[in-house]
Design an enzyme around this catalytic site. Sequence first.
Site, short mmCIF file in Angstrom:
data_model
loop_
_atom_site.label_atom_id
_atom_site.label_comp_id
_atom_site.label_asym_id
_atom_site.label_seq_id
_atom_site.Cartn_x
_atom_site.Cartn_y
_atom_site.Cartn_z
N CYS A 2 1.02 -1.10 0.08
CA CYS A 2 0.08 0.13 -0.07
C CYS A 2 0.79 1.06 -0.03
CB CYS A 2 -0.89 -0.17 1.37
SG CYS A 2 -1.97 -1.41 1.47
N ARG A 27 4.39 -0.66 -7.01
CA ARG A 27 4.29 -1.55 -5.75
C ARG A 27 3.09 -2.72 -5.68
NH1 ARG A 27 6.12 0.22 -0.12
NH2 ARG A 27 7.88 1.79 -0.64
N TRP A 74 -3.70 -2.42 -1.41
CA TRP A 74 -3.45 -3.89 -1.78
C TRP A 74 -4.27 -4.64 -0.52
CZ3 TRP A 74 -1.52 -8.61 0.38
CH2 TRP A 74 -1.41 -9.59 -0.41
N ASN A 104 -1.68 2.00 6.03
CA ASN A 104 -0.99 0.71 5.56
C ASN A 104 -0.48 -0.11 6.90
OD1 ASN A 104 -0.69 2.08 3.21
ND2 ASN A 104 1.49 2.51 3.50
N GLY A 105 -0.84 -1.36 6.76
CA GLY A 105 -0.52 -2.26 7.98
C GLY A 105 -1.72 -3.07 8.17
N GLU A 483 14.43 -20.10 -7.60
CA GLU A 483 14.28 -18.71 -8.08
C GLU A 483 13.52 -18.73 -9.50
OE1 GLU A 483 14.29 -14.50 -8.84
OE2 GLU A 483 13.75 -15.86 -7.16
N LYS A 487 9.73 -17.13 -10.57
CA LYS A 487 9.50 -16.19 -11.72
C LYS A 487 8.53 -16.76 -12.63
CE LYS A 487 11.89 -12.77 -10.57
NZ LYS A 487 11.59 -13.25 -8.95
N GLU A 490 4.80 -16.41 -10.76
CA GLU A 490 4.33 -15.07 -10.35
C GLU A 490 3.92 -14.26 -11.44
OE1 GLU A 490 6.92 -12.69 -7.72
OE2 GLU A 490 8.80 -13.44 -9.03
N HIS A 506 12.59 -39.61 -5.88
CA HIS A 506 11.81 -39.54 -4.57
C HIS A 506 10.54 -39.14 -4.44
CE1 HIS A 506 15.51 -41.28 -2.52
NE2 HIS A 506 16.15 -40.23 -3.13
N LYS A 605 4.80 -5.20 -4.81
CA LYS A 605 6.42 -5.00 -5.01
C LYS A 605 6.90 -5.28 -3.65
CE LYS A 605 10.25 -4.53 -7.03
NZ LYS A 605 10.81 -5.45 -7.68
#
Length: 610
Positions: A2, A27, A74, A104-105, A483, A487, A490, A506, A605
């Site tokens: 946010c 963000r 967000w 925010n929070g 990673e 990518k 997402e 396995h 972000k």
Amino acid sequence: MCGIVGAVAQRDITPVLVEGLKRLEYRGYDSCGVAVHMDGELRRTRSTQRVAELEAQIKEDHIAGFTGIAHTRWATHGVPATRNAHPHFSGPANGKPRIALVHNGIIENHDELREELKGHGYVFESQTDTEVIAHLIDHLYNGDLFETVQQTVRRLTGAYGIAVFCHDEPHRVVGARHGSPLIVGLGENENFLASDALALAGTTDKIVYLEDGDIVDLQLQKVWIVDINGKAVDRKVNVVHAHTAAADLGPYRHYMQKEIFEQPRAVGDTIDGIESIEPELFGDGAEKIFKDIDNILILACGTSYYAGLTAKYWIESIAKIAVNVEIASEYRYRDSVPNPKSLVITISQSGETADTLAALKHARTLGMENTLTICNVQTSAMVRECKLNFITHAGVEIGVASTKAFTTQLVGLFLLALTIAKVKGRLNDVQETQYIKQLRHLPTAIGAVLALEPQIMAWADRFASKENALFLGRGMHYPIAMEGALKLKEISYIHAEAYPAGELKHGPLALVTEQMPVVTIAPNDELLEKLKSNMQEVSARGGELYVFADTDSKIKASEGMHLIHMPEHYGKLSPILHTIPLQLLSYHTAVARGTDVDKPRNLAKSVTVE
């Protein structure tokens, strides 16, 4: 996550508020809004569209004012909907709006406060925890907003960065922070609040970073700050030349693509001026701390966590010191065994990652005071909280999926491995010279990998129709496979998982069919022959292999085995080079699938809430 912007001025500040929101769009958000003091009343406009649509709505509604706040949200509490968008209003129960607030929070005791406020006649219009704060401020209002906010925050449990103004006190905005970043921007006969200095780029470069617990009173010619105990404090004024997030894309289609291709420059800037390995690279007092430690604890989330896992291989191999890597969001919720002689390392692109900050503070409460952060933002909370730091020079990263921030983190962590090794007498002059030479050549080597983009685009066309993928790596390339899988999922929304290649039999081998692409990182290292055996296991089950192999690995393309040759093996720095093609594969697959590459759904972000 946010974003907050606020202002008091003697001019219409809606253009400043809107421009600030635009700069914070990278963000991630799912709603946005603006509220101002206008013609003797509070007016607001909110939207679940982009900031551009909000701006058009503001013009259509003729919203203008000299005091105001703005927000990109967000969703956490409550679905993305106009009624849940900020700013939130409150007034005397069932009266006209008196209080406007953005937040925010997360307020953890919002249910308890909600029931109390309902008992006082307040009607809740949203599903958010934020509306509780607005009503509580209104309920406690005593004619002085600054004093009222101080009373209010004492009753809040959780994390918050808030900006609030009141109908009864024009030309005044009050802000408060606890666990969520907030900064003050200083102007001439006007002052500003924001969650990020970037929001105020072009408006002011005089920035004050609020500390946890600070409450700030903004008026036209006055900024007054008190700490968590209500004591007046002076905070340093910093001159910050923030770069605009509205940078020219140039020849690129998306910021993510641009940032992938900025990696030679970003890595070059990060190692610029480093002629030798010296403890001072990490701050004053680093040599003594590095000599005294006997263990390392790395705390990070997401992509930064994978950087930490890669660093574990480097540090244990080069510096010969044990490393534990913890997901920050899990670390503080379990019983661990603290070691006062540990070096606690946090890794964060923004330096404001809530889980990582909380984990850092938890480690310190356990008696681990030797702290270091690898971070891209010099002025961030993480840097201020740690004794030592290494600042990467990735520059502003706008795409939600991290690229250049990750590779520069790896460079910083590699330098750390060399530095600890040197301090402990485990790095000789010949090795130091060789590693410095390799680091200096790294931007050129990355450029050679970027030249593979056309071949990777052809692979992406094949991937675009898939819904699942496996990524394989061994040794220090296993975190890079993780990673790569992150990518892909997402930004393209293809389900992807990574495994150490030796783990195939396995369990994961049961998933392999001709519909399951298997991306394999195949550097020419000591594990290559074992990796070839793992690849044969995939081929024998009809799986489609997509292999990034070093030129001298002697792997050949065949039916069911697609091959792209990387440059020569790059030794311990090979993970950095193998990161690049995985970024390009994910990017071009997402483009082929038509997703919103720079702002993938449901993601933000900078994650500033738990």
